[in-house]
Scaffold this active site. Structure first.
Site, PDB file in Angstrom:
ATOM      1  N   ASN A  43      -5.340   8.484   1.474  1.00  0.00           N
ATOM      2  CA  ASN A  43      -5.754   7.952   2.773  1.00  0.00           C
ATOM      3  C   ASN A  43      -6.168   9.036   3.757  1.00  0.00           C
ATOM      4  O   ASN A  43      -7.292   9.066   4.217  1.00  0.00           O
ATOM      5  CB  ASN A  43      -4.622   7.134   3.395  1.00  0.00           C
ATOM      6  CG  ASN A  43      -4.640   5.686   2.983  1.00  0.00           C
ATOM      7  OD1 ASN A  43      -5.566   5.221   2.331  1.00  0.00           O
ATOM      8  ND2 ASN A  43      -3.602   4.955   3.354  1.00  0.00           N
ATOM      9  N   ASP A  44      -5.195   9.904   4.091  1.00  0.00           N
ATOM     10  CA  ASP A  44      -5.473  10.802   5.208  1.00  0.00           C
ATOM     11  C   ASP A  44      -4.539  11.998   5.268  1.00  0.00           C
ATOM     12  O   ASP A  44      -3.447  12.003   4.701  1.00  0.00           O
ATOM     13  CB  ASP A  44      -5.407  10.037   6.537  1.00  0.00           C
ATOM     14  CG  ASP A  44      -4.176   9.144   6.668  1.00  0.00           C
ATOM     15  OD1 ASP A  44      -3.094   9.570   6.237  1.00  0.00           O
ATOM     16  OD2 ASP A  44      -4.297   8.020   7.193  1.00  0.00           O
TER      17      ASP A  44
ATOM     18  N   ASP B  36       0.812  -1.206   0.000  1.00  0.00           N
ATOM     19  CA  ASP B  36       0.000   0.000   0.000  1.00  0.00           C
ATOM     20  C   ASP B  36       0.852   1.265   0.000  1.00  0.00           C
ATOM     21  O   ASP B  36       0.458   2.291  -0.554  1.00  0.00           O
ATOM     22  CB  ASP B  36      -0.932   0.001   1.218  1.00  0.00           C
ATOM     23  CG  ASP B  36      -2.123  -0.944   1.036  1.00  0.00           C
ATOM     24  OD1 ASP B  36      -2.226  -1.571  -0.032  1.00  0.00           O
ATOM     25  OD2 ASP B  36      -2.939  -1.041   1.963  1.00  0.00           O
ATOM     26  N   GLY B  37       2.024   1.208   0.637  1.00  0.00           N
ATOM     27  CA  GLY B  37       2.910   2.377   0.632  1.00  0.00           C
ATOM     28  C   GLY B  37       3.376   2.733  -0.774  1.00  0.00           C
ATOM     29  O   GLY B  37       3.410   3.908  -1.149  1.00  0.00           O
TER      30      GLY B  37
ATOM     31  N   ASP C 293      -2.846  14.030  21.148  1.00  0.00           N
ATOM     32  CA  ASP C 293      -1.562  13.751  20.500  1.00  0.00           C
ATOM     33  C   ASP C 293      -1.629  14.070  19.009  1.00  0.00           C
ATOM     34  O   ASP C 293      -0.590  14.168  18.346  1.00  0.00           O
ATOM     35  CB  ASP C 293      -1.185  12.277  20.668  1.00  0.00           C
ATOM     36  CG  ASP C 293      -0.684  11.962  22.073  1.00  0.00           C
ATOM     37  OD1 ASP C 293      -0.537  12.902  22.880  1.00  0.00           O
ATOM     38  OD2 ASP C 293      -0.455  10.774  22.370  1.00  0.00           O
TER      39      ASP C 293
ATOM     40  N   SER D 229      -6.438   5.828  10.850  1.00  0.00           N
ATOM     41  CA  SER D 229      -7.675   6.113  11.572  1.00  0.00           C
ATOM     42  C   SER D 229      -8.197   4.871  12.293  1.00  0.00           C
ATOM     43  O   SER D 229      -8.678   4.956  13.432  1.00  0.00           O
ATOM     44  CB  SER D 229      -8.745   6.651  10.613  1.00  0.00           C
ATOM     45  OG  SER D 229      -9.967   6.882  11.271  1.00  0.00           O
TER      46      SER D 229
END
Length: 287
Positions: free
Chosen positions: A144-145, A70-71, A174, A188
């Site tokens: 993704n995010d 996925d990276g 955090d 998430s």
């Protein structure tokens, strides 16, 4: 048949499986009269290849093959730069929620794609703009995010969060995650966020270890504009896009997240369904 005369290949660096797959794959593609463009990592697995920067590999291509996890797919998605090129993502091992094609399925699924019989899952990207004062400082797109995390060792950060100009709260935590449905199974999820079906038009705001235990993940429509104002001191908050690129934030920076007009087109195996992937990757029980 679709008009696929040129194919791009992007690979994970240092992947042992790619040393065998890449030469065979290039031979298979060329035997079918296809022109192949490769990035620097792919060129290390086969001799005589002219390498290109990742950002140039997909130019004028009808298909982009991604070999890795996925990276690697996230890096390839960023390199596409909004081009509407279908991604053929092959999982070379590991968890791989997005890289759904197994190594033993490469050639049957490629044949299917070249015949135009492939199934495409469209994943909407998330746009992110950093505003410093009255001026835009930087822009990104995430699959993704978009993540805000503390840069110091122990101190929490303060993040004022708005949805469509309506104040939500000041998160003391955090960090904070703004994720797409695609990203709901990434950072998430590990922070306690929900799993969102890919076709649901939503964004999720997930606090990371919030000081107030009543701060819970919130799902909003993907038409929403999410604005986060950094109240921590300069360089105490770090902004990260898809876990791969980013920058430190200054006090008072506004980070605006909204759905992008761009989509990632992922080729999906015909037998693969979202819940099948969840059962396999998350080790959910069989019936």
């Amino acid at each position: 048949m679709p008009d696929i005369s040129r194919v791009g290949v992007i690979s994970k660096p240092g992947a042992e499986a790619a040393r065998k797959i890449v030469p065979e794959l290039l031979e298979w593609l060329r035997a079918r009269g296809l022109e192949v463009r490769c990035d620097e990592a792919t060129a290390t697995y086969a001799s005589g290849l002219a390498a290109l920067p990742r950002e140039q590999v997909a130019e004028d291509c009808g298909l982009l093959i991604v070999l890795g996890g996925d990276g690697t797919l996230l890096a390839a998605a960023r390199a596409l730069g909004g081009r509407a090129v279908p991604l053929f993502a092959v999982n070379l091992g590991g968890l791989g929620f997005l890289t759904a094609i197994a190594t033993d399925e490469i050639y049957p699924e490629l044949e299917r794609a070249l015949r135009g019989e492939h199934r495409i899952g469209k994943r909407r990207l998330l746009g992110c703009e950093v505003r410093r004062g009255e001026q835009p400082a930087s822009q990104y797109e995430a699959l993704n995010d978009v993540v805000f995390t503390k840069a110091s060792i122990a101190r929490m950060i303060d993040l004022d969060t708005y949805v469509d100009t309506r104040f939500v709260c000041r998160y003391k935590a955090d960090g904070l995650i703004v994720s797409t449905p695609t990203g709901s199974t990434a950072y998430s999820l590990s922070a306690g966020g929900p799993i969102i079906f890919p076709r649901v038009a939503a964004l999720c705001i997930t606090p990371i270890c919030p000081h107030m235990l009543t701060n819970r993940p919130v799902i909003v429509p993907d038409s929403s504009v999410i604005e986060v104002v950094n109240r921590a001191e300069d360089d105490a908050t770090y902004l990260t896009i898809d876990g791969q690129v980013g920058e430190p934030l200054k006090e008072g920076d506004h980070v605006v997240c909204r759905s992008s007009p761009h989509y990632l087109q992922l080729i999906r195996p015909p037998r693969s369904h979202f819940f099948d992937v969840l059962r396999q990757k998350l080790k959910w029980g069989e019936r």
